[in-house]
Write a protein that holds these residues in place. Structure first.
Motif, PDB file in Angstrom:
ATOM      1  N   UNK A 109      22.093   5.690   0.618  1.00  0.00           N
ATOM      2  CA  UNK A 109      21.147   6.450   1.450  1.00  0.00           C
ATOM      3  C   UNK A 109      20.559   7.666   0.747  1.00  0.00           C
ATOM      4  N   UNK A 110      21.390   8.407   0.009  1.00  0.00           N
ATOM      5  CA  UNK A 110      20.882   9.642  -0.612  1.00  0.00           C
ATOM      6  C   UNK A 110      19.860   9.318  -1.701  1.00  0.00           C
ATOM      7  N   UNK A 111      20.203   8.358  -2.565  1.00  0.00           N
ATOM      8  CA  UNK A 111      19.261   8.055  -3.647  1.00  0.00           C
ATOM      9  C   UNK A 111      17.971   7.443  -3.111  1.00  0.00           C
ATOM     10  N   UNK A 112      18.097   6.574  -2.136  1.00  0.00           N
ATOM     11  CA  UNK A 112      16.870   6.012  -1.543  1.00  0.00           C
ATOM     12  C   UNK A 112      16.061   7.132  -0.885  1.00  0.00           C
ATOM     13  N   UNK A 113      16.759   8.015  -0.155  1.00  0.00           N
ATOM     14  CA  UNK A 113      16.077   9.146   0.483  1.00  0.00           C
ATOM     15  C   UNK A 113      15.332   9.990  -0.540  1.00  0.00           C
ATOM     16  N   UNK A 114      15.983  10.298  -1.659  1.00  0.00           N
ATOM     17  CA  UNK A 114      15.336  11.136  -2.677  1.00  0.00           C
ATOM     18  C   UNK A 114      14.180  10.393  -3.352  1.00  0.00           C
ATOM     19  N   UNK A 115      14.359   9.107  -3.552  1.00  0.00           N
ATOM     20  CA  UNK A 115      13.262   8.310  -4.139  1.00  0.00           C
ATOM     21  C   UNK A 115      12.065   8.260  -3.189  1.00  0.00           C
ATOM     22  N   UNK A 116      12.359   8.144  -1.898  1.00  0.00           N
ATOM     23  CA  UNK A 116      11.278   8.130  -0.900  1.00  0.00           C
ATOM     24  C   UNK A 116      10.592   9.502  -0.872  1.00  0.00           C
ATOM     25  N   UNK A 117      11.409  10.558  -0.989  1.00  0.00           N
ATOM     26  CA  UNK A 117      10.810  11.908  -1.032  1.00  0.00           C
ATOM     27  C   UNK A 117       9.876  12.027  -2.229  1.00  0.00           C
ATOM     28  N   UNK A 118      10.321  11.490  -3.377  1.00  0.00           N
ATOM     29  CA  UNK A 118       9.502  11.609  -4.590  1.00  0.00           C
ATOM     30  C   UNK A 118       8.246  10.743  -4.485  1.00  0.00           C
ATOM     31  N   UNK A 119       8.412   9.545  -3.980  1.00  0.00           N
ATOM     32  CA  UNK A 119       7.307   8.584  -4.014  1.00  0.00           C
ATOM     33  C   UNK A 119       6.401   8.682  -2.780  1.00  0.00           C
ATOM     34  N   UNK A 120       7.023   8.743  -1.618  1.00  0.00           N
ATOM     35  CA  UNK A 120       6.242   8.639  -0.374  1.00  0.00           C
ATOM     36  C   UNK A 120       5.813  10.011   0.148  1.00  0.00           C
ATOM     37  N   UNK A 121       6.772  10.963   0.195  1.00  0.00           N
ATOM     38  CA  UNK A 121       6.423  12.292   0.723  1.00  0.00           C
ATOM     39  C   UNK A 121       5.281  12.899  -0.084  1.00  0.00           C
ATOM     40  N   UNK A 122       5.391  12.804  -1.417  1.00  0.00           N
ATOM     41  CA  UNK A 122       4.354  13.395  -2.270  1.00  0.00           C
ATOM     42  C   UNK A 122       3.015  12.717  -2.015  1.00  0.00           C
ATOM     43  N   UNK A 123       3.057  11.397  -1.870  1.00  0.00           N
ATOM     44  CA  UNK A 123       1.803  10.668  -1.685  1.00  0.00           C
ATOM     45  C   UNK A 123       1.160  10.991  -0.323  1.00  0.00           C
ATOM     46  N   UNK A 124       2.001  11.068   0.714  1.00  0.00           N
ATOM     47  CA  UNK A 124       1.467  11.412   2.052  1.00  0.00           C
ATOM     48  C   UNK A 124       0.864  12.824   2.020  1.00  0.00           C
ATOM     49  N   UNK A 125       1.627  13.769   1.432  1.00  0.00           N
ATOM     50  CA  UNK A 125       1.148  15.163   1.418  1.00  0.00           C
ATOM     51  C   UNK A 125      -0.157  15.271   0.642  1.00  0.00           C
TER      52      UNK A 125
END
Lengths: 248, 260
Positions: B102-118
């Protein structure tokens, strides 16, 4: 049709509108002129409710613009943004038919596409533009698509925010003529903000000069050159000498 | 600087931080409430599912497989110090499912998805596309935020499940190919050791991290400043905030599941 009464708006200590009063009769084309940063866009966004005024009243058809059904209110407006503000991820026809593909004005996709292509033709664009993305179009074409989107739902009131900024004089002339034709043909009430005097002469029935957060002068475009108002005269002549400070 | 003014600055910083928390909390509540209120935008939801879920699979898979493999090597090396090499399957399984997955997927999503959405929403804001949405009678929270938050809520737990499986597969591959473990015994030990609540905690964490990642991307995008610098700041801030909040939420959720 549109009335602004003593509208004030400040951003921190920058008092942009300081008691703006303006009347735009139904079916007329009002152009607001004024230097950069004088609050023209803020005034326009206050009417649309994109920015909330600090004080004062705005009426559309005698009703308080800040009350009532927001969707119904906005459905009466079309707007051409300064940079066209097209949605990058959608093809041109879906940008034009955006309102017709969702919400209360929703209709079948085929019909919406037909209307979009018809509106694109109205602004001088061919049907083969419909499936292109906005990024594939020139600045002038983007403005035309923005104009097509503004008129797609046949609004009663159309706002134009700096419609010719960034365009060459020939394309500016084309856009100005299109705006004049469309506004006349639709019988819409129009409000344009610009500092391009050729746009003013092409588009306006009436002109208002905004400076210092208030309307300094307003009147028919035919009386603008002989207004006797020092702000208007300086703005028309483009002189650095006059009541408007050159360095702001 | 005098002690009084120092105290004043400290107080101001704390108040600003609390105000920021309040704004994010209100934004999150608003975003979640719009998920349940019409109109709905299925096309935008479908695109968000694809972008957040499907297109994140490669990075999630690669992260998980390398982490699972490295974890098996580390546990084997550490366990050998007190003759406990045999616990590799159990520790890889529990480490991946309860924590690293969960943590690594969460951080990968933060890097890939959060940045892209923002970045996408911030660019829409500075180019007046958000204002255009409003003038076209479309609520930006419904059109931009709700589909992304819902898609993240659904897809990130699925990504976590995939990451858990691939991570365990990475550990299995290393253990059976390099460390001499019997394949059948490794799998049996893994399956026997894992409990339902381990998997539930993994999926719940995935759902929470997905919502955090999507909301931070949307919040920073919507509150972006002007110009390229504003977009850059929004993107950077969204990833920082999402990563920190994901790690903090992980700590809280781990504590909650421990106490059950």
């Amino acid at each position: 049709m549109i009335r602004m009464e003593n509208v004030h708006k400040a951003f921190d200590d920058n008092h942009v509108l300081q008691g703006m009063n303006l009347d735009i009769p139904q079916g007329t084309s009002m152009v607001i002129i004024g230097g950069s940063g004088t609050g023209k866009s803020v005034a326009l966004k206050c009417i649309l409710g994109l920015i909330k005024p600090d004080s004062g009243m705005i009426y559309v058809d005698g009703k308080d613009a800040q009350k009532g059904d927001r969707d119904a209110f906005l459905a009466r407006f079309g707007m051409l943004f300064q940079g066209a503000a097209l949605f990058d991820s959608l093809p041109v026809w879906q940008n034009v038919a955006f309102r017709l593909l969702r919400g209360s004005l929703k209709r079948p996709a085929d019909e919406a596409r037909e209307i979009a292509i018809e509106k694109l033709r109205r602004v001088g664009l061919k049907a083969n533009v419909a499936d292109r993305l906005p990024a594939e179009l020139s600045g002038g074409m983007q403005k035309r698509v923005g104009l097509a989107r503004a008129i797609a739902a046949e609004p009663e009131i159309i706002f134009f925010d700096e419609p010719t900024t960034g365009l060459d004089p020939i394309m500016s002339g084309v856009i100005n003529d299109l705006i004049r034709e469309i506004v006349t043909e639709m019988g819409a009430t129009a409000m344009t903000i610009t500092h391009d005097m050729s746009s003013v002469r092409a588009i306006a029935d009436n002109v208002a000069m905004l400076h210092g957060g208030v309307i300094q002068w307003t009147g028919p475009v035919g009386q603008m050159d002989a207004s006797g108002d020092p702000y208007v005269e300086q703005f028309i002549s483009g002189s650095a000498e006059g009541p408007i400070e050159a360095v702001r | 600087m005098s002690p009084i003014s120092l105290l004043g600055e400290l107080g101001r910083a704390i108040l600003n931080m609390l105000a920021a928390f309040g704004r994010v909390a209100l934004f999150a509540l608003d975003a979640v409430s719009h998920i349940f209120r019409p109109p709905f935008y299925p096309r935008e939801f479908g695109i968000a599912l694809l972008n957040i879920g499907w297109l994140s699979l490669p990075v999630v898979g690669l992260t998980a497989i390398f982490t699972g493999g490295a974890l098996a090597l580390q546990i084997y090396a550490g366990g050998a110090r007190f003759n406990a090499e045999a616990v590799v399957p159990q520790i890889v399984a529990i480490g991946m499912v309860r924590e690293l997955g969960p943590v690594l997927v969460g951080l990968m999503i933060a890097a890939r998805v959060t940045s892209s959405i923002a970045a996408e929403i911030a660019t829409m804001k500075v180019t007046e596309q958000i204002d255009a949405l409003v003038t076209l009678s479309t609520h930006p929270m419904k059109y931009l935020t709700a589909p992304r938050v819902l898609a993240a809520l659904i897809t990130v737990p699925a990504l976590v499940a995939v990451g858990d499986i691939i991570g365990i597969a990475g550990g299995y591959t290393v253990a059976t190919q390099n460390l001499g473990f019997n394949p059948a015994a490794y799998l049996k030990n893994t399956v026997d050791f894992l409990e339902a609540r381990d998997i539930v905690s993994s999926l719940v964490k995935g759902a929470a991290f997905g919502v955090i990642a999507a909301i931070m991307g949307c919040y920073y995008g919507m509150s972006s400043g002007r110009g390229a610098q504003g977009v850059g700041r929004a993107t950077k801030g969204s990833v920082e905030a999402a990563a920190v909040l994901i790690l903090a939420a992980n700590f809280v959720l781990t504590g909650v599941f421990f106490s059950l």
